[in-house]
Design an enzyme around this catalytic site. Structure first.
Site, PDB file in Angstrom:
ATOM      1  N   ASP A  69       0.850  -1.191   0.000  1.00 58.13           N
ATOM      2  CA  ASP A  69       0.000   0.000   0.000  1.00 58.13           C
ATOM      3  C   ASP A  69       0.880   1.233   0.000  1.00 58.13           C
ATOM      4  O   ASP A  69       2.010   1.196   0.492  1.00 58.13           O
ATOM      5  CB  ASP A  69      -0.935   0.027   1.220  1.00 58.13           C
ATOM      6  CG  ASP A  69      -1.989   1.100   1.065  1.00 58.13           C
ATOM      7  OD1 ASP A  69      -2.918   0.902   0.268  1.00 58.13           O
ATOM      8  OD2 ASP A  69      -1.866   2.166   1.690  1.00 58.13           O
TER       9      ASP A  69
HETATM   10  N1  LIG Z   1       2.867   3.810 -12.604  1.00 58.32           N
HETATM   11  C1  LIG Z   1       2.927   4.526 -11.448  1.00 58.32           C
HETATM   12  N2  LIG Z   1       2.050   4.234 -10.457  1.00 58.32           N
HETATM   13  C2  LIG Z   1       2.146   4.988  -9.331  1.00 58.32           C
HETATM   14  C3  LIG Z   1       3.075   6.022  -9.159  1.00 58.32           C
HETATM   15  N3  LIG Z   1       2.878   6.554  -7.919  1.00 58.32           N
HETATM   16  C4  LIG Z   1       1.867   5.869  -7.352  1.00 58.32           C
HETATM   17  N4  LIG Z   1       1.442   4.899  -8.199  1.00 58.32           N
HETATM   18  C5  LIG Z   1       0.342   3.939  -7.985  1.00 58.32           C
HETATM   19  O1  LIG Z   1      -0.571   4.484  -7.034  1.00 58.32           O
HETATM   20  C6  LIG Z   1      -1.269   3.402  -6.431  1.00 58.32           C
HETATM   21  C7  LIG Z   1      -1.273   3.630  -4.937  1.00 58.32           C
HETATM   22  O2  LIG Z   1      -2.511   3.177  -4.455  1.00 58.32           O
HETATM   23  P1  LIG Z   1      -2.653   1.863  -3.537  1.00 58.32           P
HETATM   24  O3  LIG Z   1      -3.909   2.022  -2.759  1.00 58.32           O
HETATM   25  O4  LIG Z   1      -1.374   1.565  -2.810  1.00 58.32           O
HETATM   26  O5  LIG Z   1      -2.805   0.635  -4.556  1.00 58.32           O
HETATM   27  P2  LIG Z   1      -3.985   0.377  -5.576  1.00 58.32           P
HETATM   28  O6  LIG Z   1      -3.667   1.041  -6.878  1.00 58.32           O
HETATM   29  O7  LIG Z   1      -5.309   0.707  -4.968  1.00 58.32           O
HETATM   30  O8  LIG Z   1      -3.875  -1.182  -5.837  1.00 58.32           O
HETATM   31  P3  LIG Z   1      -3.988  -2.353  -4.744  1.00 58.32           P
HETATM   32  O9  LIG Z   1      -2.597  -2.900  -4.588  1.00 58.32           O
HETATM   33  O10 LIG Z   1      -4.937  -3.343  -5.390  1.00 58.32           O
HETATM   34  O11 LIG Z   1      -4.535  -1.760  -3.469  1.00 58.32           O
HETATM   35  C8  LIG Z   1      -0.523   2.118  -6.809  1.00 58.32           C
HETATM   36  O12 LIG Z   1      -1.232   1.413  -7.807  1.00 58.32           O
HETATM   37  C9  LIG Z   1       0.806   2.647  -7.351  1.00 58.32           C
HETATM   38  O13 LIG Z   1       1.351   1.767  -8.307  1.00 58.32           O
HETATM   39  C10 LIG Z   1       3.996   6.283 -10.228  1.00 58.32           C
HETATM   40  O14 LIG Z   1       4.847   7.182 -10.173  1.00 58.32           O
HETATM   41  N5  LIG Z   1       3.890   5.500 -11.338  1.00 58.32           N
END
Ligand SMILES: Nc1nc2c(ncn2[C@@H]2O[C@H](COP(=O)(O)OP(=O)(O)OP(=O)(O)O)[C@@H](O)[C@H]2O)c(=O)[nH]1
Length: 198
Positions: A69
């Protein structure tokens, strides 16, 4: 052969795991991401990474499960994924010309009670840019699905004046830490794929 499951719906996390070359599959954790507002970003991402990993491991107790996360912390305020373009504009408005931390919690669970947890922090400094440039960046849509509303490996790198720490951590998984956890758990790397049975 060990079963490794990435407890994530994140395409960025899948891309990072694909690069590692270990056989794995992804499965949605299907958990609520609400935590107490009294938690710091570092505490919250550790709690949530563990919650995601435990939810998938409960369905597959014989598997190895990696959960993660991520949150952004800027001047004491915690930012997650923006729900819409206006929220993304507000988020980036707080980050431009400033230094912020992006925190990623990871949790690896395995059979027999194996657990490894870590929080990785990368520190980013963004250029101050004019409003019309910010609008142009928002129009690219990189804010969608990203904590902090930017993609460090995409056009968003043009906002980046300084990065301290693991760049993959910004994208969603601190791969130096993930590799250490997997090696400590005895995962074999560079194995040749099993020959197809006739
Ligand atoms: N490609 C990319 N993704 C980013 C970047 N910064 C943050 N993210 C994405 O932001 C999201 C952070 O949200 P989380 O709640 O941790 O994860 P999520 O997308 O909801 O996915 P889950 O693992 O299913 O919870 C993640 O999917 C990270 O990969 C970046 O610089 N590049």
């Amino acid at each position: 052969m060990r079963t490794l499951i990435l407890a994530s719906t994140s395409s960025a996390r899948r891309a990072l795991m694909d690069g590692l070359g270990l056989p794995y599959r992804a499965e949605s954790p299907g958990v609520e991401e609400d935590v107490s507002p009294t938690l710091s970003a570092r505490e919250a991402v550790q709690v949530l990474a563990g919650r995601k990993a435990k939810a998938v491991h409960a369905r597959h107790p014989e598997a190895w499960v990696l959960g993660a996360d991520q949150l952004v912390e800027v001047q004491g305020e915690v930012l997650s994924k923006p729900p819409d373009r206006e929220a993304a504009k507000r988020q980036l408005g707080k980050l431009l010309g400033q230094t912020h931390d992006i925190c990623t919690g990871v949790c690896l669970l395995g059979p027999g009670g194996h657990i490894a947890e870590a929080v990785e922090v990368s520190r980013l400094t963004f250029y101050p840019v004019r409003d019309e440039e910010l609008e142009r960046y928002l129009d690219l849509g990189e804010w969608q699905g990203c904590a902090g509303s930017y993609r460090v490996e995409g056009a968003g790198q043009a906002l980046l004046a300084r990065l301290e720490g693991d760049r993959t951590n910004v994208q969603g998984l601190p791969m130096l830490t993930v590799v250490r956890m997997l090696r400590d758990a005895g995962f074999p790397f560079f194995e040749r794929p099993e020959p197809l049975k006739p």
